[in-house]
Motif scaffolding. Structure first.
Motif, PDB file in Angstrom:
ATOM      1  N   LEU A  83      26.913 -22.100 -33.523  1.00 54.19           N
ATOM      2  CA  LEU A  83      25.946 -21.381 -32.705  1.00 54.19           C
ATOM      3  C   LEU A  83      24.833 -20.758 -33.531  1.00 54.19           C
ATOM      4  O   LEU A  83      23.658 -20.853 -33.176  1.00 54.19           O
ATOM      5  N   ARG A  84      25.186 -20.121 -34.635  1.00 52.49           N
ATOM      6  CA  ARG A  84      24.169 -19.446 -35.449  1.00 52.49           C
ATOM      7  C   ARG A  84      23.161 -20.443 -36.020  1.00 52.49           C
ATOM      8  O   ARG A  84      21.956 -20.204 -36.002  1.00 52.49           O
ATOM      9  N   PHE A  85      23.661 -21.558 -36.526  1.00 55.64           N
ATOM     10  CA  PHE A  85      22.776 -22.567 -37.111  1.00 55.64           C
ATOM     11  C   PHE A  85      21.889 -23.166 -36.027  1.00 55.64           C
ATOM     12  O   PHE A  85      20.669 -23.323 -36.216  1.00 55.64           O
ATOM     13  N   GLY A  86      22.477 -23.487 -34.882  1.00 58.46           N
ATOM     14  CA  GLY A  86      21.689 -24.055 -33.793  1.00 58.46           C
ATOM     15  C   GLY A  86      20.620 -23.104 -33.302  1.00 58.46           C
ATOM     16  O   GLY A  86      19.470 -23.504 -33.076  1.00 58.46           O
ATOM     17  N   ARG A  87      20.976 -21.843 -33.137  1.00 59.54           N
ATOM     18  CA  ARG A  87      19.986 -20.866 -32.696  1.00 59.54           C
ATOM     19  C   ARG A  87      18.843 -20.726 -33.689  1.00 59.54           C
ATOM     20  O   ARG A  87      17.678 -20.576 -33.306  1.00 59.54           O
ATOM     21  N   ALA A  88      19.162 -20.761 -34.987  1.00 60.62           N
ATOM     22  CA  ALA A  88      18.110 -20.654 -36.009  1.00 60.62           C
ATOM     23  C   ALA A  88      17.152 -21.831 -35.918  1.00 60.62           C
ATOM     24  O   ALA A  88      15.924 -21.664 -36.005  1.00 60.62           O
ATOM     25  N   LEU A  89      17.695 -23.046 -35.724  1.00 61.13           N
ATOM     26  CA  LEU A  89      16.828 -24.219 -35.603  1.00 61.13           C
ATOM     27  C   LEU A  89      15.954 -24.143 -34.352  1.00 61.13           C
ATOM     28  O   LEU A  89      14.746 -24.422 -34.402  1.00 61.13           O
ATOM     29  N   TYR A  90      16.552 -23.762 -33.220  1.00 64.21           N
ATOM     30  CA  TYR A  90      15.780 -23.699 -31.977  1.00 64.21           C
ATOM     31  C   TYR A  90      14.716 -22.609 -32.046  1.00 64.21           C
ATOM     32  O   TYR A  90      13.611 -22.776 -31.528  1.00 64.21           O
ATOM     33  N   ALA A  91      15.023 -21.495 -32.706  1.00 59.58           N
ATOM     34  CA  ALA A  91      14.025 -20.432 -32.872  1.00 59.58           C
ATOM     35  C   ALA A  91      12.871 -20.912 -33.736  1.00 59.58           C
ATOM     36  O   ALA A  91      11.699 -20.608 -33.464  1.00 59.58           O
ATOM     37  N   ALA A  92      13.190 -21.677 -34.788  1.00 61.05           N
ATOM     38  CA  ALA A  92      12.133 -22.214 -35.643  1.00 61.05           C
ATOM     39  C   ALA A  92      11.258 -23.198 -34.865  1.00 61.05           C
ATOM     40  O   ALA A  92      10.024 -23.180 -34.969  1.00 61.05           O
ATOM     41  N   ALA A  93      11.892 -24.066 -34.076  1.00 62.69           N
ATOM     42  CA  ALA A  93      11.122 -25.012 -33.265  1.00 62.69           C
ATOM     43  C   ALA A  93      10.235 -24.270 -32.275  1.00 62.69           C
ATOM     44  O   ALA A  93       9.077 -24.662 -32.049  1.00 62.69           O
ATOM     45  N   LYS A  94      10.741 -23.214 -31.693  1.00 65.19           N
ATOM     46  CA  LYS A  94       9.985 -22.455 -30.692  1.00 65.19           C
ATOM     47  C   LYS A  94       8.744 -21.809 -31.289  1.00 65.19           C
ATOM     48  O   LYS A  94       7.707 -21.674 -30.610  1.00 65.19           O
ATOM     49  N   ARG A  95       8.813 -21.422 -32.556  1.00 63.66           N
ATOM     50  CA  ARG A  95       7.632 -20.801 -33.182  1.00 63.66           C
ATOM     51  C   ARG A  95       6.716 -21.833 -33.843  1.00 63.66           C
ATOM     52  O   ARG A  95       5.794 -21.477 -34.569  1.00 63.66           O
ATOM     53  N   GLY A  96       6.961 -23.122 -33.592  1.00 63.44           N
ATOM     54  CA  GLY A  96       6.041 -24.158 -34.021  1.00 63.44           C
ATOM     55  C   GLY A  96       6.380 -24.877 -35.301  1.00 63.44           C
ATOM     56  O   GLY A  96       5.578 -25.691 -35.778  1.00 63.44           O
TER      57      GLY A  96
END
Length: 397
Positions: free
Chosen positions: A237-250
């Motif tokens: 979960l932590r790794f996935g959330r970090a990736l999705y947050a990075a994608a969300k900020r461009g």
């Protein structure tokens, strides 16, 4: 523990066995004091015998040669190599040797997955390459695609300490206390180059989350692009959330995964993540030219890692792993260029439209595989909460 970056190193990127084994064999043949070698697999093939012969030659000229192999991954080691190595004076041991009924206990999932060699405390090799020939695979999966790094410089102190500590620990567990000797070689910490690096391990004592936290820190700080090439990719979960947050900020995110796998269960489980990742703007490629075993990443052209750790619960929660983390634009650029070149000649991009056309039974089988993998983590003694948060118990392996 946070990564301790040390300046003044010389790092040589080695692409697959064609570059790795000539460098390794030359370094073994030049050894004059001691060798530590750790490998998950030590195959009964041409490369395995070349490395074994080099180790025997080193021992015969008085080099203290210490070999540690995994009891499951290198289950063939006793029959194929142990007598010859022992006769030459090589000291060899198993990490968690699997015997009889213990073969099926949950501890078999806690493996020595490191691929690490330290020679005379002056040169080391860190990466994902086992002692196995690149062509030791089914015809359609040849040759192996993987990476290692040849390391020289002050970071050797960290690498040498980890290798010696592993040897001492396995010696104690195997009741071979006569092997617990004082260090023969002193790490060579003179400046060898201008590259900054840190050596990270994963274990169940003081370093449970070091590799994971290094990834998360780099992903959270990413501004431009993230490139990941990883053989077994099933993040928590932590790794996935970090990736999705990075994608969300461009941040541009590209992930290269296996297209030809030796573990279909894992591949199918990973494919359950594709739709969500693609919807978030993450590009996914599958390497179909041959068998991809790499565990590398490059972030913002400055941060890079090469090692043995996959991005899955078994590497991040269970196995003994070792990664080199580098902060150097030249090294990161070289690694990124190598991965992009591999993608250009051997990978295929997965598209959302392709996933939407999968039949219902295919999706069901993939979710079933995902459930089986999660159950295996539970059998190993880690609940869903532990996987999701990437925490582990303080139980010593």
């Amino acid at each position: 523990m946070a990564a301790e970056f040390v300046p003044g190193n010389r790092l040589t990127l080695l692409n697959s066995g064609t570059e790795y084994f000539p460098a390794l064999l030359a370094a073994i043949d030049a050894a004059g004091i001691e060798i530590y070698l750790e490998s998950y697999i030590f195959a009964n093939d041409e490369i395995g015998h070349e490395v074994a012969n080099a180790l025997c030659r080193a021992a015969s000229r008085g080099v203290q040669v210490n070999v540690t192999v995994d009891g499951f991954g290198a289950h063939n080691f006793t029959a194929d190599f142990l007598d010859r190595l022992s006769a030459a004076g090589v000291r060899a041991m198993f990490y968690r040797q699997e015997i009889g009924r213990y073969h099926f206990k949950r501890h078999r999932l806690r493996r020595l997955h490191r691929k690490l060699v330290v020679i005379d405390a002056r040169i080391a090799f860190v990466g994902g390459i086992n002692i196995i020939d690149d062509n030791n695979a089914p015809v359609d999966m040849r040759p192996h695609y993987d990476y290692a790094v040849q390391v020289e410089g002050p970071v050797l102190q960290q690498v040498h300490h980890a290798a010696r500590r592993m040897w001492e620990t396995v010696s104690w567990v195997n009741f071979k206390r006569r092997y617990r000797l004082a260090p023969v070689a002193t790490p060579v910490c003179q400046l060898a180059g201008d590259q900054r690096a840190a050596f990270l391990i994963r274990d169940n004592i003081r370093h449970r989350n070091d590799i994971l936290n290094a990834y998360l820190g780099a992903i959270d700080a990413a501004k431009d692009d993230i490139l990941i090439a990883n053989a077994y990719f099933l993040p928590g979960l932590r790794f996935g959330r970090a990736l999705y947050a990075a994608a969300k900020r461009g941040v541009r995110i590209t992930v290269l995964l296996q297209g030809k796998s030796d573990h279909l269960l894992f591949r199918y489980a990973t494919q359950t993540l594709y739709a969500t990742a693609l919807a978030a703007g993450i590009r996914i490629f599958e390497y179909e030219k041959s068998f991809m075993h790499a565990k590398v990443a490059v972030i913002d052209g400055q941060w890079a890692t090469v090692g043995s750790s996959n991005i899955d619960p078994f590497s991040l929660l269970l196995a003994k792993e070792a990664n080199l983390v580098v902060r150097d634009a030249a090294f990161a650029g070289q690694l990124a260029a190598s991965v992009h070149q591999a993608m250009a000649v051997g990978a295929r991009e997965l598209l959302a439209a392709e996933l939407s056309q999968q039949p219902l039974y295919s999706r069901f089988l993939r979710w079933l595989a995902y459930g089986v993998v999660r159950a295996m983590v539970g059998i190993a003694g880690y609940s869903e909460r532990h996987w999701s948060t990437s925490e582990t118990t303080p139980e010593e392996q």
